[in-house]
Design a protein around this motif. Structure first.
Motif, PDB file in Angstrom:
ATOM      1  N   ALA A 106     -16.570  -1.081 -61.555  1.00  0.00           N
ATOM      2  CA  ALA A 106     -17.734  -0.218 -61.319  1.00  0.00           C
ATOM      3  C   ALA A 106     -18.222   0.253 -62.682  1.00  0.00           C
ATOM      4  CB  ALA A 106     -17.359   0.962 -60.434  1.00  0.00           C
ATOM      5  N   ALA A 107     -19.442  -0.145 -63.036  1.00  0.00           N
ATOM      6  CA  ALA A 107     -19.944   0.134 -64.387  1.00  0.00           C
ATOM      7  C   ALA A 107     -20.088   1.618 -64.671  1.00  0.00           C
ATOM      8  CB  ALA A 107     -21.295  -0.567 -64.573  1.00  0.00           C
ATOM      9  N   CYS A 108     -20.204   2.430 -63.596  1.00  0.00           N
ATOM     10  CA  CYS A 108     -20.426   3.861 -63.814  1.00  0.00           C
ATOM     11  C   CYS A 108     -19.161   4.583 -64.258  1.00  0.00           C
ATOM     12  CB  CYS A 108     -21.011   4.519 -62.572  1.00  0.00           C
ATOM     13  SG  CYS A 108     -19.887   4.608 -61.163  1.00  0.00           S
ATOM     14  N   VAL A 109     -17.990   3.977 -64.022  1.00  0.00           N
ATOM     15  CA  VAL A 109     -16.738   4.641 -64.405  1.00  0.00           C
ATOM     16  C   VAL A 109     -15.953   3.866 -65.474  1.00  0.00           C
ATOM     17  CG1 VAL A 109     -16.387   5.888 -62.244  1.00  0.00           C
ATOM     18  CG2 VAL A 109     -15.532   3.574 -62.455  1.00  0.00           C
ATOM     19  N   LYS A 110     -16.223   2.609 -65.683  1.00  0.00           N
ATOM     20  CA  LYS A 110     -15.448   1.796 -66.607  1.00  0.00           C
ATOM     21  C   LYS A 110     -15.931   2.026 -68.049  1.00  0.00           C
ATOM     22  CE  LYS A 110     -12.647  -1.507 -67.928  1.00  0.00           C
ATOM     23  NZ  LYS A 110     -11.172  -1.267 -67.917  1.00  0.00           N
ATOM     24  N   PRO A 111     -15.050   2.508 -68.939  1.00  0.00           N
ATOM     25  CA  PRO A 111     -15.466   2.698 -70.332  1.00  0.00           C
ATOM     26  C   PRO A 111     -15.608   1.357 -71.043  1.00  0.00           C
ATOM     27  CG  PRO A 111     -13.438   3.924 -69.811  1.00  0.00           C
ATOM     28  CD  PRO A 111     -13.673   2.959 -68.702  1.00  0.00           C
ATOM     29  N   VAL A 112     -16.491   1.360 -72.041  1.00  0.00           N
ATOM     30  CA  VAL A 112     -16.664   0.134 -72.817  1.00  0.00           C
ATOM     31  C   VAL A 112     -15.494  -0.023 -73.796  1.00  0.00           C
ATOM     32  CG1 VAL A 112     -19.164   0.090 -72.700  1.00  0.00           C
ATOM     33  CG2 VAL A 112     -18.045   1.371 -74.534  1.00  0.00           C
ATOM     34  N   SER A 113     -15.256  -1.254 -74.213  1.00  0.00           N
ATOM     35  CA  SER A 113     -14.309  -1.520 -75.290  1.00  0.00           C
ATOM     36  C   SER A 113     -14.917  -2.591 -76.183  1.00  0.00           C
ATOM     37  CB  SER A 113     -12.952  -1.982 -74.729  1.00  0.00           C
ATOM     38  OG  SER A 113     -13.124  -3.156 -73.975  1.00  0.00           O
ATOM     39  N   ASP A 114     -14.524  -2.555 -77.419  1.00  0.00           N
ATOM     40  CA  ASP A 114     -15.164  -3.447 -78.388  1.00  0.00           C
ATOM     41  C   ASP A 114     -14.975  -4.913 -77.975  1.00  0.00           C
ATOM     42  OD1 ASP A 114     -16.686  -3.828 -80.663  1.00  0.00           O
ATOM     43  OD2 ASP A 114     -14.925  -4.190 -81.919  1.00  0.00           O
ATOM     44  N   GLY A 115     -16.062  -5.650 -78.020  1.00  0.00           N
ATOM     45  CA  GLY A 115     -15.996  -7.069 -77.695  1.00  0.00           C
ATOM     46  C   GLY A 115     -16.038  -7.371 -76.214  1.00  0.00           C
ATOM     47  N   MET A 116     -16.225  -6.338 -75.387  1.00  0.00           N
ATOM     48  CA  MET A 116     -16.230  -6.549 -73.924  1.00  0.00           C
ATOM     49  C   MET A 116     -17.380  -7.486 -73.525  1.00  0.00           C
ATOM     50  SD  MET A 116     -16.478  -3.597 -71.007  1.00  0.00           S
ATOM     51  CE  MET A 116     -14.756  -3.136 -70.812  1.00  0.00           C
ATOM     52  N   VAL A 117     -17.067  -8.451 -72.665  1.00  0.00           N
ATOM     53  CA  VAL A 117     -18.080  -9.386 -72.173  1.00  0.00           C
ATOM     54  C   VAL A 117     -18.378  -9.054 -70.706  1.00  0.00           C
ATOM     55  CG1 VAL A 117     -18.628 -11.803 -71.712  1.00  0.00           C
ATOM     56  CG2 VAL A 117     -17.355 -11.171 -73.783  1.00  0.00           C
ATOM     57  N   ILE A 118     -19.636  -8.762 -70.428  1.00  0.00           N
ATOM     58  CA  ILE A 118     -20.008  -8.241 -69.106  1.00  0.00           C
ATOM     59  C   ILE A 118     -21.057  -9.147 -68.447  1.00  0.00           C
ATOM     60  CG2 ILE A 118     -21.127  -6.293 -67.916  1.00  0.00           C
ATOM     61  CD1 ILE A 118     -20.015  -4.670 -70.492  1.00  0.00           C
ATOM     62  N   GLU A 119     -20.811  -9.438 -67.189  1.00  0.00           N
ATOM     63  CA  GLU A 119     -21.830 -10.144 -66.393  1.00  0.00           C
ATOM     64  C   GLU A 119     -22.472  -9.138 -65.449  1.00  0.00           C
ATOM     65  OE1 GLU A 119     -20.095 -13.509 -64.362  1.00  0.00           O
ATOM     66  OE2 GLU A 119     -18.703 -13.829 -66.031  1.00  0.00           O
ATOM     67  N   ASN A 120     -23.785  -9.110 -65.448  1.00  0.00           N
ATOM     68  CA  ASN A 120     -24.511  -8.143 -64.610  1.00  0.00           C
ATOM     69  C   ASN A 120     -25.398  -8.830 -63.579  1.00  0.00           C
ATOM     70  OD1 ASN A 120     -25.791  -5.777 -63.636  1.00  0.00           O
ATOM     71  ND2 ASN A 120     -27.414  -5.952 -65.164  1.00  0.00           N
ATOM     72  N   GLU A 121     -26.258  -9.709 -64.007  1.00  0.00           N
ATOM     73  CA  GLU A 121     -27.220 -10.304 -63.080  1.00  0.00           C
ATOM     74  C   GLU A 121     -26.853 -11.734 -62.724  1.00  0.00           C
ATOM     75  OE1 GLU A 121     -31.297  -9.678 -64.073  1.00  0.00           O
ATOM     76  OE2 GLU A 121     -31.187  -7.656 -63.243  1.00  0.00           O
ATOM     77  N   THR A 122     -25.631 -11.979 -62.358  1.00  0.00           N
ATOM     78  CA  THR A 122     -25.280 -13.306 -61.855  1.00  0.00           C
ATOM     79  C   THR A 122     -25.667 -13.393 -60.388  1.00  0.00           C
ATOM     80  OG1 THR A 122     -23.100 -12.663 -61.068  1.00  0.00           O
ATOM     81  CG2 THR A 122     -23.260 -13.327 -63.384  1.00  0.00           C
ATOM     82  N   GLU A 123     -25.846 -14.573 -59.884  1.00  0.00           N
ATOM     83  CA  GLU A 123     -26.238 -14.736 -58.487  1.00  0.00           C
ATOM     84  C   GLU A 123     -25.188 -14.140 -57.562  1.00  0.00           C
ATOM     85  OE1 GLU A 123     -28.277 -14.953 -55.447  1.00  0.00           O
ATOM     86  OE2 GLU A 123     -29.195 -15.432 -57.386  1.00  0.00           O
ATOM     87  N   GLU A 124     -23.919 -14.279 -57.949  1.00  0.00           N
ATOM     88  CA  GLU A 124     -22.838 -13.732 -57.117  1.00  0.00           C
ATOM     89  C   GLU A 124     -22.930 -12.201 -57.027  1.00  0.00           C
ATOM     90  OE1 GLU A 124     -18.986 -14.696 -58.572  1.00  0.00           O
ATOM     91  OE2 GLU A 124     -17.951 -13.877 -56.832  1.00  0.00           O
ATOM     92  N   LEU A 125     -23.187 -11.554 -58.159  1.00  0.00           N
ATOM     93  CA  LEU A 125     -23.277 -10.086 -58.152  1.00  0.00           C
ATOM     94  C   LEU A 125     -24.542  -9.609 -57.425  1.00  0.00           C
ATOM     95  CD1 LEU A 125     -22.018  -9.263 -61.748  1.00  0.00           C
ATOM     96  CD2 LEU A 125     -20.942  -8.577 -59.588  1.00  0.00           C
ATOM     97  N   LEU A 126     -25.620 -10.334 -57.616  1.00  0.00           N
ATOM     98  CA  LEU A 126     -26.849  -9.947 -56.911  1.00  0.00           C
ATOM     99  C   LEU A 126     -26.651 -10.049 -55.399  1.00  0.00           C
ATOM    100  CD1 LEU A 126     -29.566 -11.660 -59.169  1.00  0.00           C
ATOM    101  CD2 LEU A 126     -28.932  -9.244 -59.086  1.00  0.00           C
ATOM    102  N   GLU A 127     -25.933 -11.086 -54.968  1.00  0.00           N
ATOM    103  CA  GLU A 127     -25.654 -11.247 -53.542  1.00  0.00           C
ATOM    104  C   GLU A 127     -24.768 -10.122 -53.029  1.00  0.00           C
ATOM    105  OE1 GLU A 127     -27.177 -13.231 -51.692  1.00  0.00           O
ATOM    106  OE2 GLU A 127     -26.080 -12.761 -49.835  1.00  0.00           O
ATOM    107  N   HIS A 128     -23.781  -9.774 -53.849  1.00  0.00           N
ATOM    108  CA  HIS A 128     -22.890  -8.665 -53.515  1.00  0.00           C
ATOM    109  C   HIS A 128     -23.702  -7.373 -53.317  1.00  0.00           C
ATOM    110  CE1 HIS A 128     -19.793  -5.578 -54.194  1.00  0.00           C
ATOM    111  NE2 HIS A 128     -20.537  -5.127 -55.168  1.00  0.00           N
ATOM    112  N   ARG A 129     -24.653  -7.137 -54.204  1.00  0.00           N
ATOM    113  CA  ARG A 129     -25.462  -5.907 -54.108  1.00  0.00           C
ATOM    114  C   ARG A 129     -26.384  -5.951 -52.896  1.00  0.00           C
ATOM    115  NH1 ARG A 129     -26.486  -6.341 -60.544  1.00  0.00           N
ATOM    116  NH2 ARG A 129     -24.505  -5.419 -61.206  1.00  0.00           N
ATOM    117  N   ARG A 130     -26.961  -7.125 -52.635  1.00  0.00           N
ATOM    118  CA  ARG A 130     -27.803  -7.248 -51.437  1.00  0.00           C
ATOM    119  C   ARG A 130     -27.007  -6.904 -50.182  1.00  0.00           C
ATOM    120  NH1 ARG A 130     -29.327 -12.307 -53.539  1.00  0.00           N
ATOM    121  NH2 ARG A 130     -31.185 -12.095 -54.817  1.00  0.00           N
ATOM    122  N   ASN A 131     -25.774  -7.395 -50.134  1.00  0.00           N
ATOM    123  CA  ASN A 131     -24.935  -7.112 -48.964  1.00  0.00           C
ATOM    124  C   ASN A 131     -24.663  -5.618 -48.826  1.00  0.00           C
ATOM    125  OD1 ASN A 131     -24.660  -9.709 -47.974  1.00  0.00           O
ATOM    126  ND2 ASN A 131     -22.962 -10.186 -49.353  1.00  0.00           N
TER     127      ASN A 131
END
Lengths: 236, 477
Positions: free
Chosen positions: A61-86
């Motif tokens: 959950a991006a609202c609670v997870k702190p960042v760390s240096d070099g972190m690689v984040i996926e936000n707008e993948t089709e899988e995540l968009l589908e998850h949000r639609r659901n």
């Protein structure tokens, strides 16, 4: 001098500050991660899961997870968009959301989120649960039909108003917002000027006798989708 | 010889708003015993509005209808004005609501005349159904079809500018309105209003000429004497937005006059019959048997002393001259009366658009809360009653609606019966019978469910049933 971290969101490298959550860092960089329970003035609780991203390969959950240096984040993948639609779909069918006569229409974050995701009708069957309306308070109405259990009101009452008007009651599907230790909202020390009366993202907590005072064309989301304010505020 | 009683069913009735069904009961001698117009949909708004906050009502209850939501929106808002203790709105609020209402009246009357009934008037009742529809009108009279579309568009744009949306807006709020009319919006309408007036005159002439050229047929088609009811201004002028109740009998004698509609229930009652979801209202002092009345354009022209816009008043005088200034009781005269109102609405819009009050900024008033209030308005189809009780928590506890078409329930049944008796040839279902029955209903511009809009191509199924329910004959087109 403050240390600066580097993180990557959808292949775009951005700067972040130690202690920031992924959501805060993304906001600062003009990247919108959808959210419903998160509010800039309230402690995040990762409840609605709309802001779920893949951080270093794991759902977070991006609202609670702190960042760390070099972190690689996926936000707008089709899988995540589908998850949000659901998730949006489920919130609609688990309540009684009749946008057509709701005074929060055009200003409702759930409705705006559905529009942003192109949802015109839910894919799941409506549950039509039996919900109540608490109109006992002279200036505020609580319409449980429209609650999405974001708990913003619970936190705002505690953190910003120094009160304890709202609480989450029950578990799972039957969980609901209760009025703390009292029978009805009218029995509490809730005041119409409390921040808790302002943070509801939907039409559950509404101020009485002012509904529909804003005409079409002047409502918050009439012209731009939700998230635009973040995407436009900080073009890098 | 089959001596059983028979029943003929017309379902659905086409080119009306919503779904209806007609049953014609025949006696042993194959003569029409009774004809009934059934309303086959159930709405339930009066019940599920209970518990909702009063300021939500004008927006919620207009969902009854996608055809004339403005009428429900405004009737409910007028009732809620009473709930918030406001008897007189600010000039800007009153005039914005009136403009919204005249826009609604204009587009609704234009839709009914050009799209729904003009095929009957232009081609004749007996014309082939393949051409007797709006497509046929568009092919043979393209300029009229375009006028109908453009007039409807003008009215819809007026509604959008005042209510916020063409359908299901939010403009009227308890105690006032939520927006005024911008200079840009006003100038856009002023550019076209003269054209609308000219086209209204043209439509009025078509309806008038049709009536005069077919006077003998019109006089014997669904014609019967009735009382008439409408709102009326204090000076006796037609007022479609506000006024007091006036009822007259078929000879023009006053039954009651200048009745404050907050007390409508002392004068009007409703009867329930088991075969229809639509109630039968009647004037109490006359009783349920003979107390029924007509509403809508014909009733309004009959009850008013004059119209306060010059062109419509001239048209009214010409209309009334036909019956020597006594009430006109011809069902088919509804069309002519409706076009007089179309012209009146256009004149009213012209006057309002030139009124600087529409650019005022004083929009909403508040007063002392009340627990009960009634809102009435003259909707396109007739007098519309909204009655509410609201508790101290601001929640609706009671709602009673008498919608316009309900008031015309008994007249429509009588018109159907009258036409069926004239045109039913034994038990044989002819195309002519179907057409004439529908034409009679259509004259009242009924909005049967406020949900759907049939365009003349829907299948019409007629069943002939024996008294025991056995299907004896079926015809489909």
């Amino acid at each position: 001098m403050t240390e600066t971290l580097k993180i990557t969101i959808d292949n775009r490298e951005i700067a972040a500050l130690p202690g920031q959550t992924i959501l805060e860092a993304a906001d600062a960089a003009g990247i919108y991660i959808p959210r419903l329970c998160a509010h800039p003035d309230l402690r995040p609780i990762g409840s609605c899961r709309m802001c779920t991203v893949i951080a270093d390969g794991r759902p977070q959950a991006a609202c609670v997870k702190p960042v760390s240096d070099g972190m690689v984040i996926e936000n707008e993948t089709e899988e995540l968009l589908e998850h949000r639609r659901n998730l949006i779909d489920m919130m609609f069918v688990e309540g009684n959301h009749f946008c057509m006569f709701c005074e929060r229409s055009g200003r409702c974050e759930l409705q705006a989120m559905a529009y942003r995701f192109g949802i015109t009708a839910p894919q799941y069957p409506f549950q039509f649960p039996a919900k109540t309306v608490d109109a006992s308070h002279p200036d505020i109405m609580l319409d449980h039909n429209r609650c999405i259990m974001c708990a913003r009101c619970v936190r705002a009452s505690q953190e910003l108003d120094g009160k304890n008007v709202f609480q989450s009651i029950g578990r799972g599907y039957t969980r609901k917002i209760g009025v703390n230790g009292e029978k009805d909202l009218g029995d509490t020390d809730m005041d119409v000027n409390d921040r808790a009366a302002d943070v509801c993202p939907v039409g559950c907590i509404i101020k009485k006798r002012v509904g529909f005072d804003v005409p079409f064309g002047q409502r918050k989301f009439d012209h731009k989708p939700i998230g635009s304010e973040i995407e436009e505020a900080c073009h890098v | 010889m089959n001596t059983k009683k028979r029943k003929i069913v017309i379902e659905p009735v086409t080119r009306v708003e919503g779904h209806g069904k007609v049953t014609i009961l025949l006696d042993e001698n194959k003569q029409v015993e009774q004809a009934r117009l059934h309303i086959v949909e159930f709405r339930g708004f009066e019940r599920f509005i209970q518990g909702r906050p009063y300021w939500e009502v004008p927006v919620l209850v207009q969902r009854l209808c996608g055809i004339c939501p403005v009428s429900h929106h405004l009737a409910a808002a007028k009732a809620m004005d009473g709930i918030v203790g406001v008897d007189t709105l600010t000039p800007t609020a009153e005039k914005m609501r009136r403009l919204m209402h005249y826009g609604q009246m204009f587009q609704s009357h234009a839709l009914h005349f050009f799209h729904l009934c003009s095929p009957d008037l232009l081609f004749g009742f007996d014309a082939d159904v393949a051409i007797r529809n709006i497509i046929g009108v568009a092919q043979k009279f393209p300029e009229l079809a375009v006028q109908g579309v453009m007039m409807r568009k003008f009215g819809q744009e007026i509604i959008k500018a005042t209510a916020g949306k063409k359908i299901h807006g939010t403009g009227a709020v308890p105690g006032g309105v939520n927006k005024n009319l911008s200079i840009e919006e006003r100038d856009g309408f002023l550019k076209d209003i003269d054209q609308m007036l000219a086209w209204s005159h043209g439509a009025l002439n078509i309806a008038k000429d049709y009536t005069m050229e077919h006077l003998e047929e019109v006089k014997s088609f669904g014609a019967f004497e009735s009382s008439h009811l409408s709102l009326i201004r204090e000076d006796g002028a037609m007022d479609l937005y506000h006024g007091n109740l006036r009822a007259i009998n078929a000879e023009g004698v006053t039954i009651f006059d200048q009745v404050n509609y907050q007390h409508y229930y002392k004068y009007i009652a409703e009867e329930v019959r088991p075969w229809s979801y639509m109630k039968f209202p009647f004037i109490k002092i006359i009783g349920p048997q003979n107390g029924w009345y007509r509403v809508g354009p014909l009733a309004r022209i009959n009850t008013c002393d004059f119209i306060d816009t010059p062109d419509a008043e001239a048209a009214r005088q010409e209309f009334m001259a036909l019956t020597d200034n006594l009430p006109n009781n011809l069902t088919m005269a509804y069309h002519w009366a409706r076009m007089i109102e179309l012209l009146h609405a256009a004149e009213k819009m012209r006057d309002l658009l030139n009124d600087p009050d529409l650019q005022g900024t004083d929009l909403i008033l508040k007063g002392d809360r009340r627990g009960e209030s009634v809102g009435l308005i003259e909707a396109p189809r007739g007098t519309l009653f909204h009655h509410y009780k609201v508790d101290e928590n601001d929640q609706v506890t009671m709602c009673n609606l008498i919608v316009s078409t309900t008031n015309n329930n008994m007249p429509m049944n009588l018109a159907v019966e009258d036409v069926a008796k004239k045109y039913l040839n034994g038990a044989e279902i002819t195309e002519g019978l179907l057409n004439h029955v529908e034409v009679a209903i259509r004259a009242y511009d009924p909005c049967l469910s406020c949900a759907t809009h049939a365009l003349g191509t829907m299948p019409l199924v007629v069943d002939v049933c024996g008294a025991d329910g056995e299907l004896l004959d079926r015809r489909t087109r």
